[in-house]
Design a protein around this motif. Structure first.
Motif, PDB file in Angstrom:
ATOM      1  N   HIS A  25       0.835  -1.204   0.000  1.00  9.12           N
ATOM      2  CA  HIS A  25       0.000   0.000   0.000  1.00  9.12           C
ATOM      3  C   HIS A  25       0.868   1.251   0.000  1.00  9.12           C
ATOM      4  O   HIS A  25       0.568   2.228  -0.701  1.00  9.12           O
ATOM      5  N   ALA A  26       1.954   1.219   0.771  1.00  9.52           N
ATOM      6  CA  ALA A  26       2.862   2.363   0.824  1.00  9.52           C
ATOM      7  C   ALA A  26       3.483   2.611  -0.552  1.00  9.52           C
ATOM      8  O   ALA A  26       3.582   3.759  -1.001  1.00  9.52           O
ATOM      9  N   ALA A  27       3.889   1.553  -1.235  1.00 11.61           N
ATOM     10  CA  ALA A  27       4.463   1.690  -2.577  1.00 11.61           C
ATOM     11  C   ALA A  27       3.444   2.294  -3.534  1.00 11.61           C
ATOM     12  O   ALA A  27       3.763   3.189  -4.327  1.00 11.61           O
ATOM     13  N   ARG A  28       2.193   1.827  -3.459  1.00 11.88           N
ATOM     14  CA  ARG A  28       1.151   2.362  -4.337  1.00 11.88           C
ATOM     15  C   ARG A  28       0.948   3.857  -4.068  1.00 11.88           C
ATOM     16  O   ARG A  28       0.811   4.651  -5.000  1.00 11.88           O
ATOM     17  N   TYR A  95      -5.416   4.877   5.635  1.00 18.05           N
ATOM     18  CA  TYR A  95      -4.554   5.958   5.161  1.00 18.05           C
ATOM     19  C   TYR A  95      -3.777   6.597   6.303  1.00 18.05           C
ATOM     20  O   TYR A  95      -2.628   6.972   6.128  1.00 18.05           O
ATOM     21  N   TYR A  96      -4.407   6.738   7.458  1.00 19.51           N
ATOM     22  CA  TYR A  96      -3.712   7.380   8.577  1.00 19.51           C
ATOM     23  C   TYR A  96      -2.472   6.585   8.965  1.00 19.51           C
ATOM     24  O   TYR A  96      -1.406   7.137   9.202  1.00 19.51           O
ATOM     25  N   GLN A  97      -2.600   5.277   9.011  1.00 19.92           N
ATOM     26  CA  GLN A  97      -1.475   4.405   9.318  1.00 19.92           C
ATOM     27  C   GLN A  97      -0.418   4.491   8.215  1.00 19.92           C
ATOM     28  O   GLN A  97       0.781   4.580   8.487  1.00 19.92           O
ATOM     29  N   LEU A  98      -0.843   4.478   6.963  1.00 25.91           N
ATOM     30  CA  LEU A  98       0.091   4.521   5.838  1.00 25.91           C
ATOM     31  C   LEU A  98       0.812   5.863   5.748  1.00 25.91           C
ATOM     32  O   LEU A  98       2.026   5.909   5.508  1.00 25.91           O
ATOM     33  N   LEU A  99       0.088   6.942   5.937  1.00 24.13           N
ATOM     34  CA  LEU A  99       0.718   8.257   5.874  1.00 24.13           C
ATOM     35  C   LEU A  99       1.726   8.427   7.003  1.00 24.13           C
ATOM     36  O   LEU A  99       2.817   8.969   6.794  1.00 24.13           O
ATOM     37  N   ALA A 129      10.034   6.607  -5.236  1.00 23.58           N
ATOM     38  CA  ALA A 129       8.948   6.483  -6.224  1.00 23.58           C
ATOM     39  C   ALA A 129       9.528   6.319  -7.627  1.00 23.58           C
ATOM     40  O   ALA A 129       8.986   5.555  -8.440  1.00 23.58           O
ATOM     41  N   GLU A 130      10.607   6.986  -7.924  1.00 19.80           N
ATOM     42  CA  GLU A 130      11.253   6.841  -9.234  1.00 19.80           C
ATOM     43  C   GLU A 130      11.840   5.441  -9.399  1.00 19.80           C
ATOM     44  O   GLU A 130      11.784   4.866 -10.481  1.00 19.80           O
ATOM     45  N   GLU A 131      12.389   4.890  -8.321  1.00 17.26           N
ATOM     46  CA  GLU A 131      12.891   3.507  -8.366  1.00 17.26           C
ATOM     47  C   GLU A 131      11.750   2.552  -8.711  1.00 17.26           C
ATOM     48  O   GLU A 131      11.906   1.655  -9.539  1.00 17.26           O
ATOM     49  N   PHE A 132      10.612   2.742  -8.057  1.00 15.13           N
ATOM     50  CA  PHE A 132       9.448   1.899  -8.344  1.00 15.13           C
ATOM     51  C   PHE A 132       8.982   2.106  -9.789  1.00 15.13           C
ATOM     52  O   PHE A 132       8.582   1.157 -10.461  1.00 15.13           O
TER      53      PHE A 132
END
Length: 182
Positions: A25-28, A95-99, A129-132
């Motif tokens: 989720h963090a990567a997305r 989202y709160y956890q992910l942020l 993000a660019e790596e992904f």
């Protein structure tokens, strides 16, 4: 939702569900900021971020929204799973956890801007993000994100929220908390 490190201790007989893996989720979200954000790094409200992410995760809903905007949307742009109202839909409390996770790792800065929040990738967040982005595994997802940005990226969070309720009242507005949306 758990971190991969925590899931590694689970019994081998218990399947790992991608929906439960925090890092995915963090990567997305990093990719969402990079490909749907202003200047490739910023989204100017939590509502807008959540609604853009909703349309990224559920391409069939995006296809309907794109059609309503007079544009084409590919409902098979990426894999789509079932959602549960308020859990995986456009009001996802995770989202709160992910942020917080992204902010704690120095990948995101969250600041107040008037009555809302401005969310922006740090230089390190942009780099990751660019790596992904360069990883071919994310190619279809990024293509879909670019389409979402093209069709809906110029709209405010409030406009996107209203669009969700206008177009999907039966699917999300009339459902009870915890009810599965097909």
């Amino acid at each position: 939702m758990k971190r991969l490190r925590e899931l590694a201790d689970a019994p081998v007989s218990r399947p790992v569900v991608a929906e439960d893996v925090m890092e995915l989720h963090a990567a997305r979200l990093l990719l969402l900021f990079r490909h749907c954000g202003t200047k490739g790094a910023r989204i100017d409200s939590l509502t807008k971020m959540a609604k853009l992410d909703f349309f990224v995760r559920y391409p069939a809903f995006f296809a309907v929204a794109a059609a309503a905007e007079g544009k084409a949307g590919n409902p098979e742009a990426t894999d789509e799973s079932r959602m549960v109202r308020y859990r995986y839909g456009p009001w996802d409390e995770r989202y709160y956890q992910l942020l917080s996770y992204l902010e704690a790792h120095g990948l995101l800065v969250v600041s107040r801007k008037g009555a809302s929040f401005q969310l922006e990738l740090t230089d390190e967040g942009v780099r990751v993000a660019e790596e992904f982005t360069e990883n071919s595994s994310f190619e279809r997802l990024i293509g879909h994100m670019k389409q979402v940005k093209k069709v809906l990226g110029g709209k405010s969070g409030t406009r996107l929220k209203n669009l969700v309720y206008e177009l999907f009242h039966r699917e999300v507005g009339e459902r009870s908390l915890g009810e599965v949306i097909e």
